[in-house]
Design a protein around this motif. Structure first.
Motif, PDB file in Angstrom:
ATOM      1  N   GLU A 226      32.301   9.647  -8.873  1.00 15.37           N
ATOM      2  CA  GLU A 226      33.412   9.676  -8.589  1.00 15.37           C
ATOM      3  C   GLU A 226      32.630  10.394  -7.561  1.00 15.37           C
ATOM      4  N   THR A 227      31.299  11.465  -7.785  1.00  9.84           N
ATOM      5  CA  THR A 227      30.472  12.068  -6.954  1.00  9.84           C
ATOM      6  C   THR A 227      29.916  11.555  -5.772  1.00  9.84           C
ATOM      7  N   MET A 228      30.178  10.083  -5.118  1.00 12.90           N
ATOM      8  CA  MET A 228      30.617   9.118  -4.194  1.00 12.90           C
ATOM      9  C   MET A 228      31.098   9.722  -3.209  1.00 12.90           C
ATOM     10  N   LEU A 229      32.115  10.444  -3.584  1.00 15.85           N
ATOM     11  CA  LEU A 229      33.199  10.898  -1.914  1.00 15.85           C
ATOM     12  C   LEU A 229      32.051  12.131  -1.566  1.00 15.85           C
ATOM     13  N   ALA A 230      30.811  12.883  -1.944  1.00 14.71           N
ATOM     14  CA  ALA A 230      30.858  13.750  -1.874  1.00 14.71           C
ATOM     15  C   ALA A 230      29.130  13.340  -0.968  1.00 14.71           C
ATOM     16  N   ASP A 231      29.152  12.174  -1.029  1.00 16.14           N
ATOM     17  CA  ASP A 231      27.640  11.985  -0.790  1.00 16.14           C
ATOM     18  C   ASP A 231      27.203  11.599   0.808  1.00 16.14           C
ATOM     19  N   MET A 232      25.649  12.062   0.948  1.00 19.55           N
ATOM     20  CA  MET A 232      25.038  12.635   2.302  1.00 19.55           C
ATOM     21  C   MET A 232      24.020  11.560   2.684  1.00 19.55           C
ATOM     22  N   ALA A 233      23.267  11.045   1.693  1.00 20.79           N
ATOM     23  CA  ALA A 233      22.183   9.806   1.738  1.00 20.79           C
ATOM     24  C   ALA A 233      22.490   9.090   0.666  1.00 20.79           C
TER      25      ALA A 233
ATOM     26  N   THR B 222      26.507   0.774 -11.528  1.00 18.82           N
ATOM     27  CA  THR B 222      25.954   0.100 -10.367  1.00 18.82           C
ATOM     28  C   THR B 222      26.951   0.053  -8.894  1.00 18.82           C
ATOM     29  N   LEU B 223      26.894   0.447  -8.274  1.00 21.09           N
ATOM     30  CA  LEU B 223      27.840   0.176  -6.711  1.00 21.09           C
ATOM     31  C   LEU B 223      27.081  -0.212  -6.128  1.00 21.09           C
ATOM     32  N   ARG B 224      27.653  -1.256  -4.951  1.00 22.07           N
ATOM     33  CA  ARG B 224      26.789  -1.986  -3.562  1.00 22.07           C
ATOM     34  C   ARG B 224      27.241  -1.022  -2.686  1.00 22.07           C
ATOM     35  N   TYR B 225      26.423  -0.290  -1.966  1.00 19.62           N
ATOM     36  CA  TYR B 225      26.716   0.036  -0.358  1.00 19.62           C
ATOM     37  C   TYR B 225      26.583  -0.830   0.686  1.00 19.62           C
TER      38      TYR B 225
ATOM     39  N   GLY C 153      15.932   1.566 -12.462  1.00 19.21           N
ATOM     40  CA  GLY C 153      17.176   0.729 -11.419  1.00 19.21           C
ATOM     41  C   GLY C 153      16.509   0.021 -10.261  1.00 19.21           C
ATOM     42  N   SER C 154      17.192   0.176  -9.291  1.00 21.11           N
ATOM     43  CA  SER C 154      17.011  -0.843  -8.082  1.00 21.11           C
ATOM     44  C   SER C 154      16.208   0.284  -6.991  1.00 21.11           C
ATOM     45  N   GLY C 155      16.068   1.194  -7.819  1.00 21.46           N
ATOM     46  CA  GLY C 155      14.575   2.566  -6.263  1.00 21.46           C
ATOM     47  C   GLY C 155      15.809   3.116  -5.853  1.00 21.46           C
ATOM     48  N   ALA C 156      16.396   3.023  -5.437  1.00 26.30           N
ATOM     49  CA  ALA C 156      17.480   3.477  -4.918  1.00 26.30           C
ATOM     50  C   ALA C 156      18.296   4.097  -5.047  1.00 26.30           C
ATOM     51  N   VAL C 157      19.016   5.788  -5.160  1.00 25.46           N
ATOM     52  CA  VAL C 157      19.087   6.946  -5.445  1.00 25.46           C
ATOM     53  C   VAL C 157      20.470   7.405  -4.353  1.00 25.46           C
ATOM     54  N   LYS C 158      21.365   7.942  -5.113  1.00 30.78           N
ATOM     55  CA  LYS C 158      23.005   8.165  -4.129  1.00 30.78           C
ATOM     56  C   LYS C 158      22.759   9.627  -4.042  1.00 30.78           C
ATOM     57  N   ILE C 159      22.505  10.554  -2.691  1.00 31.83           N
ATOM     58  CA  ILE C 159      22.097  11.833  -2.627  1.00 31.83           C
ATOM     59  C   ILE C 159      23.367  12.520  -2.362  1.00 31.83           C
TER      60      ILE C 159
ATOM     61  N   GLU D 132      21.966  -1.156  -3.138  1.00 32.04           N
ATOM     62  CA  GLU D 132      22.443  -1.267  -5.476  1.00 32.04           C
ATOM     63  C   GLU D 132      21.963   0.490  -5.356  1.00 32.04           C
ATOM     64  N   VAL D 133      23.063   1.037  -5.864  1.00 30.69           N
ATOM     65  CA  VAL D 133      22.872   2.675  -7.003  1.00 30.69           C
ATOM     66  C   VAL D 133      23.322   2.423  -7.368  1.00 30.69           C
ATOM     67  N   ALA D 134      22.677   3.684  -8.313  1.00 31.92           N
ATOM     68  CA  ALA D 134      23.041   3.365 -10.080  1.00 31.92           C
ATOM     69  C   ALA D 134      23.849   4.828 -10.257  1.00 31.92           C
ATOM     70  N   THR D 135      24.728   5.430 -11.115  1.00 30.40           N
ATOM     71  CA  THR D 135      25.117   6.680 -11.304  1.00 30.40           C
ATOM     72  C   THR D 135      25.572   6.897 -12.118  1.00 30.40           C
ATOM     73  N   THR D 136      25.781   7.806 -13.086  1.00 35.44           N
ATOM     74  CA  THR D 136      26.789   7.970 -14.677  1.00 35.44           C
ATOM     75  C   THR D 136      28.057   9.185 -14.007  1.00 35.44           C
ATOM     76  N   ARG D 137      28.193   9.324 -12.820  1.00 29.29           N
ATOM     77  CA  ARG D 137      28.730  10.133 -12.274  1.00 29.29           C
ATOM     78  C   ARG D 137      29.806   9.355 -10.852  1.00 29.29           C
TER      79      ARG D 137
END
Length: 876
Positions: free
Chosen positions: A220-227, A200-203, A267-273, A213-218
């Protein structure tokens, strides 16, 4: 007629007859004027070896082909192998690696030459193994998806689809195998549950007003998040939609958008894209207005970290392997205060089925087929009845996939395969043509053109199999006669990847369905119903079973256990049992030989006066009707059941026993005719032993493989059937009585026919058939009686009751005590097992095989208890 050997040994028989059939041309007899029957073998990989799934699939096909051939049809079973791009390239690269060489040590042409060399030397293993199974394919016209004629068809298809606007180049996400560095199909992706984590990450919001807050299993891909996406109805984030987030590590500004993909309950209801590295995110990104060309890519072809288009990935991460980068990204997030928590989770992880590495969704330029309009024609053809799906339970799945179909990625980054016929100029303009010369003509000037490096997905070429194997795009005689094919036998696991694509390409290029019927069979599982896998150690080698029990036994097992819509639980004991069936047939033939029974002189049934002979003729006719009905419905288990029970039970156990000692000329003629019908009806299932016995019984003008399918001009004789069934019922009753009550065979039992319905007919039957009944049941002369004497056991046959006094044969009191004790023990076991099965804790926690065994034991002990109580009741 030469005497058959005492012992049935399948090995030498199989080798001898298969070679004879193939050399004699029996697999494609010259019948240009006959009704065509056509089936195509799903082309196995040229790298393959025979597995149990092949054994099932090809046995079912061979059964249909052999029967069609015997019906006099122009039966064609198209055979060949698939070049299997990635699998074959992997085999050859592995050989090079063993010699401390690699593919890139050679030019592309040199490497392809090495693959062809391997194919010519080692690529025929599976076709040799199919011969051992008895597959009666048209080997004289064996095809290969990379042979010259087939390759011409593949290139023609690509170019024509491009002209029609069906093929185009696009930037989209694909399943990317970082080890082989190629796109792969969904079929080549194996999803497994693996231990993983949930981060779980805090943006932070860019204006400093808070965070999300968003949660992810990967991570490292936050390096290319766009939304970051939230659900449009999620009131928690209403005031944040449209605001910007400043990503940790990269500092990239990204928007908060709304999309129904975000689940407010998760989760928080928000997802990294991350549109460039996740299939769902790619679609969200498109809906949010991002163009594919602008989506960020943070991985290279080897799945190492590369710089994104905006140049914001820190230098220390560049070139780092993806999973090492994951560790470092988590450390950097933690240092920045952006890591909220880490949870252990089981993650469904996509793996390359051959490479074994984690597959990456990767954004890249590929060639696609717009299959939606093609799929619509398949839906229409199926709904109209032009294609019949068997079993019908698969129709819903078929329609769902076709109606929701996505563009088909057909390019692969390999060297082995059909190279894509597209040439590019320096500006990236593509010219699609059958040859470089045609491409230059399209370009219209002296521009330098370079051919596309990619090859086509092997499913693209195998989708043409039903018509390209017949000579298309040339208009050949075979194509005119044998397209559409009659039926396709296929495992359901390639329903979308091969079956649907054949249907699409057939309708697109032939304007006709590729086959009238699509028959889908299940998987072969182990005896406990588990999927076979090398890791479980429960795979079954069909060649080992053939070595041990013979091909006929394995084939009959496959047919007998193939029930529409169900997987097969393969137990070696079943194969052993059908080996015993072949031995039973062999011994019956030897018995007939000893009684001077030879081949039938006529296809039509002989004239017969004896009830037992009239009865067996009628039983042949009824069995053939059941067998033909099962063939019409593609009920393979029903086919096997019909011929098995007639051969083992009706003919071997009863007819042969009933006529022992009474082989006059009529009986020899009828027995020879009936046995011939058995050999013909059984041949599609057990070709080797039946061909051996066909010739072993005497001189024949032709081989069994080319014999006529039975069409006896006879019917069932009701009078003979009634009489013989009464004899059988009487003998069965006496034998059961002896077995259950421990009556020794040295004791002659005297039948007391009790007054009442059917008594007169039963008395007459016992008197007329006294010699037979004495021989088969050791009974004395019948006695008419008004009531049973004390200590009698009774049987009921055809409505008549027959009592047998047992006082002189057994100790009645001791026998009652024995039966009662045994029944109580069986009932105790039954009740104990029943209690265990009704306990939810056992049903839910025990291993599936333990539960299955308990159920089987419960059924067995219940049946045993019922049998013992019935035997006790016989004694009164």
């Amino acid at each position: 007629m030469s005497d058959l050997p005492k012992t049935f040994e399948p090995g030498p028989i199989e080798t001898r007859w298969y070679g004879h059939w193939e050399e004699s041309g029996a697999f494609r007899p010259a019948r240009p004027d006959a009704e065509p029957f056509t089936i195509v073998m799903p082309p196995p990989n040229v790298t393959g070896s025979l597995h149990i799934g092949h054994a099932l699939d090809n046995t079912l096909q061979d059964i249909l082909v052999r029967r069609a051939r015997m019906q006099g049809k122009d039966a064609l079973w198209v055979v060949g192998t698939d070049h299997a791009g990635i699998a074959t390239q992997m085999v050859v690269e592995r050989q090079l690696n063993a010699q401390q060489q690699k593919r890139t040590d050679f030019t592309r042409d040199q490497f392809v030459d090495k693959v062809w060399e391997w194919k010519h030397e080692s690529g025929g293993q599976i076709t040799r193994q199919l011969r051992r199974l008895g597959a009666s394919c048209d080997w004289s016209n064996e095809r290969f998806t990379m042979d010259e004629g087939f390759s011409k068809a593949v290139l023609h298809t690509f170019v024509e689809l491009h002209k029609r606007g069906r093929i185009y180049r696009d930037k989209r996400l694909v399943n990317w195998d970082p080890k082989f560095q190629t796109a792969i199909s969904d079929l080549e992706v194996e999803t497994r549950d693996q231990a993983g984590k949930f981060w779980t990450l805090r943006y932070p919001l860019s204006d400093g007003s808070g965070h999300i807050e968003v949660a992810t299993t990967r991570p490292e891909t936050m390096l290319a998040d766009m939304a970051v996406a939230v659900h449009p109805t999620d009131e928690r984030y209403t005031g944040l939609v449209g605001k910007q987030i400043k990503l940790p590590i990269t500092g990239r500004l990204i928007p908060i958008v709304t999309d129904e993909h975000a689940d407010p309950e998760l989760g928080s209801g928000a997802v990294k894209i991350t549109p460039g590295h996740d299939f769902n995110d790619f679609e969200v990104g498109k809906r949010a207005g991002f163009k594919a060309g602008d989506m960020l890519n943070m991985l290279n072809a080897a799945a190492n970290i590369c710089q994104t288009a905006d140049g914001l990935v820190p230098a220390e991460l560049l070139g780092m392997e993806r999973f090492e980068a994951r560790k470092r990204v988590v450390e950097l997030l933690d240092a920045a205060g952006a890591l909220v928590k880490i949870e252990d989770r089981t993650i469904a992880t996509p793996l390359g089925d051959r490479s074994g590495v984690v597959i990456e969704p990767w954004l890249t330029d590929q060639w696609y087929v717009d299959v939606k309009p093609l799929a619509e024609r398949v839906v229409e053809a199926t709904k109209s009845g032009a294609i019949k799906v068997v079993p019908d339970t698969w129709s819903k799945t078929w329609f769902n996939w076709l109606e929701g179909i996505q563009p088909w990625c057909v390019s692969r980054q390999l060297w082995w395969g059909h190279r894509i016929p597209a040439w590019y100029d320096a500006d990236g303009n593509a010219f699609v043509a059958l040859s470089a010369e045609e491409a230059h003509a399209q370009a219209g000037d002296n521009r330098v053109l370079t051919q596309d490096e990619d090859v086509l997905d092997t499913w693209f070429s195998s989708a043409l199999w039903p018509f390209a194997t017949l000579g298309w795009p040339e208009q050949t005689e075979d194509l005119a006669r044998h397209y559409p094919n009659s039926v396709l036998i296929s495992g359901f696991d390639i329903l979308f990847f091969w079956d649907a694509r054949m249907a699409m390409q057939g309708l697109e290029f032939m304007d006709e369905v590729p086959w009238r019927t699509l028959y889908l069979h299940g998987l072969v599982r182990d005896a406990q119903g588990q999927k076979m896998s090398k890791s479980k150690g429960n795979t079954v080698d069909p060649l080992g079973l053939i070595d041990k029990y013979g091909a006929d036994a394995l084939r009959f097992t496959m047919a007998a256990m193939e029930s529409q819509g169900r997987d097969i639980k393969l137990d070696e004991k079943r194969v052993e049992g059908y080996r015993n069936f072949a031995t039973k047939l062999w011994n019956a033939a030897r018995f007939l030989q000893m009684n001077r029974v030879g081949p039938s002189a006529s296809i039509a049934a002989p004239q017969a006066s004896k009830p037992v002979n009239r009865w067996i003729i009628g039983e042949v006719v009824e069995t053939l009707a059941r067998l033909n009905a099962a063939f019409d419905d593609l009920r393979f288990d029903g086919m096997a059941d019909a011929i098995y029970h007639f051969t083992w039970g009706t003919f071997c156990d009863w007819y042969v026993e009933l006529v022992k000692g009474g082989f006059d000329e009529e009986t020899r003629a009828v027995a020879g005719w009936a046995f011939d019908q058995i050999l013909v009806m059984l041949h599609p299932f057990m070709p080797f032993v039946t061909e051996e016995l066909w010739h072993g019984m005497g001189e024949r003008p032709y081989d069994l493989i080319l014999a006529r399918w039975p069409e006896p001009e006879a019917g069932s004789d009701a009078e003979a059937k009634s009489k013989v069934e009464a004899i059988i019922g009487f003998v069965e009753g006496v034998r059961t009585l002896r077995s259950e009550l421990n009556v020794p065979w040295t004791a002659t039992l005297v039948p007391h026919v009790l007054a009442g319905e059917g008594a007169g007919a039963m008395l007459a039957l016992i008197e007329q058939e006294g010699a037979t009944l004495t021989r088969m049941g050791k009974v004395g002369a019948p006695v008419a009686a008004d009531a049973p004497s004390a200590g009698s056991a009774q049987i009921v046959v055809g409505g008549a009751t027959v009592a047998f006094p047992l006082g002189d044969a057994i100790d009645l009191d001791a026998e009652r005590a024995r039966l009662a004790k045994a029944a109580e023990a069986a009932e105790k076991d039954r009740d104990s097992l029943g209690a265990r099965l009704s306990n939810p804790a056992f049903a839910e926690r025990a291993k599936p095989e333990a539960v299955a065994k308990a159920r089987a034991d419960h059924e067995a002990r219940s049946a045993e208890a019922d049998r013992l109580r019935a035997a006790l009741a016989r004694l009164g």
